[in-house]
Write an enzyme that holds these catalytic residues in place. Structure first.
Site, short mmCIF file in Angstrom:
data_model
loop_
_atom_site.label_atom_id
_atom_site.label_comp_id
_atom_site.label_asym_id
_atom_site.label_seq_id
_atom_site.Cartn_x
_atom_site.Cartn_y
_atom_site.Cartn_z
N LYS A 78 0.86 -1.19 0.00
CA LYS A 78 0.00 0.00 0.00
C LYS A 78 0.89 1.24 0.00
O LYS A 78 1.86 1.30 0.75
CB LYS A 78 -0.91 -0.02 1.24
CG LYS A 78 -1.95 1.10 1.26
CD LYS A 78 -2.85 1.01 2.50
CE LYS A 78 -3.96 2.05 2.46
NZ LYS A 78 -4.83 1.98 3.66
N SER A 159 -9.83 2.23 2.57
CA SER A 159 -8.89 2.93 1.71
C SER A 159 -7.89 2.00 1.01
O SER A 159 -7.30 2.40 0.01
CB SER A 159 -8.10 3.96 2.52
OG SER A 159 -7.33 3.30 3.51
N SER A 183 -10.32 0.05 6.85
CA SER A 183 -9.66 0.17 5.54
C SER A 183 -8.95 -1.08 5.03
O SER A 183 -8.48 -1.10 3.90
CB SER A 183 -8.67 1.33 5.56
OG SER A 183 -9.37 2.55 5.47
#
Ligand SMILES: [Mg+2]
Ligand SMILES: [Zn+2]
Lengths: 495, 484, 95
Positions: A78, A159, A183
């Site tokens: 990420k 997210s 997330s």
């Protein structure tokens, strides 16, 4: 199909020399080249020679018999984890050119275990969002499509939407995520993969770009529960550079999967049966309950009376912390700078241009709830409610070993849906946020498809630092569900 | 209180409270491993944490916590076993994080007191409200470029103790005495070097004025005053300004001001529309700081003797005056020096040598007690030579000057110059004979009743013996010869 | 509670985010929608409940006072949008 393996399968193949780490990495780079233009799951893909050099080193370690826990396994990172000499953007224009001279603790641990990094995955800007639509590098599109609607682009969740899309579509065997209010778990559910938010303090936050410090927690996003255990083992552990890092030893998490769950007590929080919860979600939850009963669990109702205030408290606490955490992006020492005649004008112009709309409004909300005259009514009140929510869980865990809930109140929605009403958007986090506030571990397991052919996930919550029981129960669900569906777009599909 | 401002409407008293920022003595910063050494090359003592890079986190320095506790104990203050760090949010070029980590609601040290002594000998007790730990900011350089300020972050993140007094101060002199006393205590404790020129101790001064018996009126804060003299001047100037405003029917606005020492006046620093709203909240990167009582106790047990206690002990143990003891304990190094000289000797004689001849010599040779050419041990040795009669007090002065110049041991100087005291009564008698022979006229005068001439004969005999005769023996022998 | 335009302007100033007037209005509207929803927190009785600070899983650890960091000026300044010699630069600040 090399891109369709679990970490566990790939490790076995590498160890048996059925295929090489180079072949495995190459297959993923090819898949990324084909699908990333459509999915936009990666913001940055590492150069082929860099990836293959990592893979070759892994092959050498397999040959030498010194392979680590993650050796040769190609994964996505990420783009919230700082990676040394690799651009790290947090999906924000303000960090569009930022190349950290340091490696986050979690990614350093993964590298130490031999993981091969493919690239940096997309996310909502600074991890603020549930749809991966607020990225300055464009939205990530889910590889899933509703039955009969091949042209409607869906969100991958957020997210960590780049990570969930990449893992689901075969652009990585697994990926790192971060979870502040859901997330990891919510995008995992939307994309039909496994996502684990560990106990707060389990994984170091050092080098992870902060959204809300008291909530942020890194975790694995994988194709199986066992993989989540394996990868967490590589990511977790004490870090003296993070004052909130736990000094507890890291158990052999992967061994927890497959353990019998017979006799475990599973709580069903009555307050999660929210009015308006869609029929398909409710049905899947009932199915999960039935599966666990069959596996020998005792299922009981429990009450978490302050549940409905979790989300409201979260949307005070997280913006408050972010308003302060993001003050460092001021255009002076790193990141985007817009020149202007005075210092304040540089700040205002750089931050206006560097932050997207969602980030700006969360910063403003956080600034407001901390400002003179409002602190007690908002921030302090929310922190007290947070105590009540934590107590709710502690009381529940006096009687049960885990809790079972839906991960999200719906399956993935279309890009553009829910965009106009911020509160409607926030409601996606309703089942994931309370665990974040309490700091307890939560696992999302894909258990089936809804009528529209989209994956649904169930969430297992456990006691602080009891990821092992959570993984055991998740493993039982996984075994019962036998979820083997693939998204419409994936590397193995005829292209 | 004796300090008042005479206005047209009557007498005004001043009300002053001080916030002192004292830089903690430690090797590394409060929350990072970067060095705190003064005067490093710009931006070399900066870590990723200090420059607030994305994902960087604070980890607290154990020594800084210990220093704050020790200081609190030295101020007779309450130590809070649970304290917390908060963020004070504001934007400035010297503040990389966009917030300062400080302690707002729950400081590590609570209320305490400092006792100060004034010129008239009076002592007063000034209350300490609190002491908390916080980060220092970086430094801006404004004179390097016509359109830009330059930023050096070497100091960013260095640990400060903010020590806040009650508004108990009623005169500029008291403010000066408070700061000197605080600095003295910090130096004794070794928690801050107290060096105001290098900025390791700075004061924010809160000033208001009122008529006797009134409640407090609005105060102004004068920021970052960097010498004790300027603090006193700033208080006078600010109090006068406020009296004038009130007397002209105006109101004093609560604001932050700066002291311009070249003009001797204060001026406003920030306009009101820029009013700060610091949005304090607990720093989520840090957990509450919980102290073990045992640790606090062990720090207390290991505290050095502090100035007030030392002063009382010196009076008691060495029989010296309150005033002299005060002079000696003003600096720990002087007190230590004195004690080496005085231990097992005549404490009063020792104080007169240390505060008299030694201080004068240090002054003359531009030395400090640390660089003194005469060690405490050799000054003590010299006092021994006086005590055992090897030399007399007069010769001692000569020996001492030689010690200052050569650094030689007193015994060596006495031998080299043959300064040993004459105690041989035969030699003294011979000297007396010689003096009386040369001064037959004076002898006649004496005999006819001019008693005062006795001193003259003593002086002449001492001169005859080049000052080396034992004065008591000379006295005795002269008495016998003149009056016998 | 609800926000007016002036408050949003003040908040934006505090947060150092330069907003155009049109955006100021849209933001005020959005924040008010959220605040309206947040007001439900008023229902919760929190008498005697301590605020949860951090996640309270551990006591604060203390680091040894050793110099372990710094001396990385080149790496730091390389990330900066503007520097002069060994310094970061900002538009001239008048104190
Ligand atoms: Mg102050
Ligand atoms: Zn301060």
């Amino acid at each position: 199909m090399l891109t369709g393996l679990t970490l566990t399968e790939a490790r076995a193949g590498l160890a048996a020399r059925t295929f090489s780490a180079r072949e495995l990495a190459k297959a993923h780079l090819d898949a990324i080249a084909r699908l990333n233009p459509t999915l936009n799951a990666y913001i940055t893909v590492l150069p082929e020679e860099t990836v293959l050099a990592q893979a070759d080193a892994a092959d050498a370690r397999y040959a030498a018999g010194t392979a680590g826990l993650m050796d040769g396994l190609p994964i996505g990172i990420k783009d919230l984890f700082c990676t040394k000499d690799v651009r790290t953007t947090a999906a924000s224009a303000i960090l569009a050119e930022f190349v950290p001279p340091y490696e986050s603790t979690v990614t350093a641990k993964l590298l130490k275990e031999g993981a091969v990094f493919l690239g940096k995955t997309n996310l909502d800007e600074f991890a603020m969002g549930s749809a991966n639509t607020s990225s300055a590098f464009g939205a990530t599109t889910s590889p899933w499509r509703r039955t009969g609607e091949p042209d409607v682009a869906l969100v991958p969740g957020g997210s960590s939407g780049g990570s969930s899309a990449a893992v689901a579509a075969g652009l990585a065997l697994a990926a790192t995520g971060t979870d502040t209010g859901g997330s990891i778990r919510q995008p995992a559910a939307y994309c039909g993969i496994v996502g684990l938010k560990p106990t707060y303090g389990r994984c170091s936050r050092w080098g992870v770009i902060a959204y809300a410090s008291s909530l942020d927690q890194a975790g694995p996003m994988t194709r199986s529960v066992a993989d989540a255990g394996l990868m967490l083992e590589a990511m977790a552990g004490f870090d003296e550079r993070d004052s909130t890092s736990s000094s507890r030893p890291v158990p052999a998490f992967h061994k927890a999967v497959g353990k019998s769950v017979k006799g475990l007590k599973v709580g069903i929080p009555t307050e999660y049966r929210a009015p308006g919860l869609p029929e398909d979600v409710l049905a899947m939850w009932e199915q999960g309950i039935a599966w666990l009963r069959e596996a020998g669990c005792e299922v009981v109702d429990v009450s978490l009376p302050h549940t409905r205030y979790g989300l409201t408290s979260y949307y005070i606490i997280a913006p408050a912390e972010c308003s302060s955490n993001l003050a460092r992006y001021d255009g002076i020492r790193f990141g985007k700078r817009v020149d202007a005649p005075s210092l304040d004008a540089v700040y205002e112009a750089s931050r206006a241009a560097g932050f997207g709309a969602e980030v700006r409004s969360r910063i403003l909300m956080g600034t407001y709830v901390l400002s003179a005259g409002y602190y007690d009514a908002y921030y302090l009140k929310a922190q007290k409610v947070r105590t009540l929510i934590r107590r709710d869980f502690e009381q529940a865990f006096e009687n049960v070993d885990v809790l079972l809930t839906p991960t999200a109140p719906s399956a993935a929605f279309a890009q553009g849906e829910n965009q106009n009403d911020p509160v409607q958007m926030y409601l996606n986090d309703i089942f994931t946020v309370p665990a974040s506030l309490a700091g307890i571990p939560g696992l999302s397991v894909p258990v089936g498809l809804n009528n529209a052919g989209l994956p649904l996930g169930l969430q297992v919550l456990g006691r602080h630092f009891d990821e092992e029981t959570v993984l055991s129960v998740g493993g039982a669900l996984e075994a019962a569900a036998g979820f083997a569906h693939r998204p419409t777009l994936h590397a193995g599909a005829g292209a | 209180m004796s300090y008042v401002i005479e206005g047209q409407t009557g007498l005004w008293e001043i009300v002053v409270g001080l916030e002192v920022h004292a830089q903690v003595i430690s090797h590394s910063k409060l929350f990072s491993g970067a060095s705190t050494t003064f005067g490093g090359d710009p931006n070399t003592q900066v870590s990723l944490v200090d420059a607030a890079f994305p994902g960087m986190l604070p980890v607290i320095n154990h020594t800084c916590v210990a220093q704050a506790i020790r200081t609190g104990l030295g101020l007779n203050a309450q130590i809070n076993l649970t304290s917390r760090f908060d963020r004070k949010n504001y934007f400035y070029a010297d503040l990389p994080q966009g917030y300062q980590i400080s302690q707002f609601e729950h400081p590590i040290v609570g209320t305490g007191t400092i006792s100060i002594e004034l010129a008239n000998g009076e002592t007063r007790s000034i209350g300490i409200t609190r002491l908390h730990l916080e980060q220092d900011a970086g430094k801006l350089l404004h004179d390097q470029d016509p359109t830009k300020s330059f930023v050096d972050l070497n100091r960013a993140g260095v640990a400060l103790m903010e020590i806040v007094s009650e508004p108990d101060i009623r005169a500029p002199e008291e403010a000066g005495a408070y700061l000197r006393k605080l600095r003295q205590i910090l130096r004794y404790l070794g928690t801050c070097d107290g060096n105001m020129e290098e900025g390791s101790m700075r004061a924010d001064v809160n000033v208001s004025v009122r008529k006797a018996g009134e409640p407090f009126r609005t105060r102004c804060e004068i920021k970052n005053v960097n010498s004790i003299r300027f603090v006193m001047q700033a208080i006078e100037a600010e109090a006068a300004r406020q009296v004038e405003i009130w007397e002209n029917g105006g109101t004093v606005d609560q604001e932050t001001r700066l002291f311009d020492h070249t003009k001797g006046e204060t001026r406003t620093m920030r306009s009101k529309e820029d009013a700060h709203d610091y949005r304090y909240f607990p720093d989520p990167d840090l957990l509450p700081l919980v102290l073990e009582q045992d640790w606090v106790d062990s720090l207390r047990a290991a505290l050095p003797e502090l100035p007030d206690a030392k002063r009382a002990r010196f009076q008691q143990e060495y029989g010296i005056t309150f005033y002299d003891a005060g002079v000696l304990v003003a600096e720990q190094a002087v007190a230590d020096y004195y004690e080496t000289v005085a231990r097992g000797r005549d404490g009063k004689l020792a104080v007169s040598w240390v505060t008299g001849d030694l201080f004068a010599a240090l002054n003359r040779t531009s030395n400090t007690i640390e660089t003194s050419p005469v060690s405490a041990a050799s000054l003590g040795k010299m006092l021994d030579l006086i005590a055992d009669g090897t030399i007399n007090g007069k010769i001692a002065k000569e020996v001492f000057e030689d010690m200052v110049e050569t650094g030689e041991a007193p015994e060596a100087i006495v031998e080299r110059k043959g300064l040993r005291q004459v105690t041989d009564t035969g030699a003294i008698d011979a000297a007396i004979t010689s003096v009386l022979d040369k001064n037959a006229d004076k002898l006649a005068e004496y005999r006819s009743g001019k008693d005062k001439l006795f001193g003259f004969f003593v002086g002449q005999v001492m001169k005859e013996t080049k000052g080396k005769a034992n004065p008591a023996l000379v006295n005795e022998a002269l008495q016998a010869r003149l009056n016998g | 509670m609800s926000l007016d335009l002036a408050t949003t302007r003040r908040i934006a100033k505090l947060a150092r985010i330069g907003l155009e007037d049109a955006e100021l209005e849209a933001t005020t509207l959005k924040l008010n929608t959220i605040l309206g929803w947040i007001d439900q927190l008023a229902e919760v009785n929190v008498d005697g409940v301590p605020p949860m600070v951090g996640t309270e899983t551990e006591a604060l650890r203390q680091r040894e006072d050793v110099v372990t960091d710094g001396n990385c000026r080149d790496a730091l300044l390389a990330c900066a949008p503007e520097t002069a010699g060994p310094f970061y630069t900002v538009p001239k600040v008048v104190e």
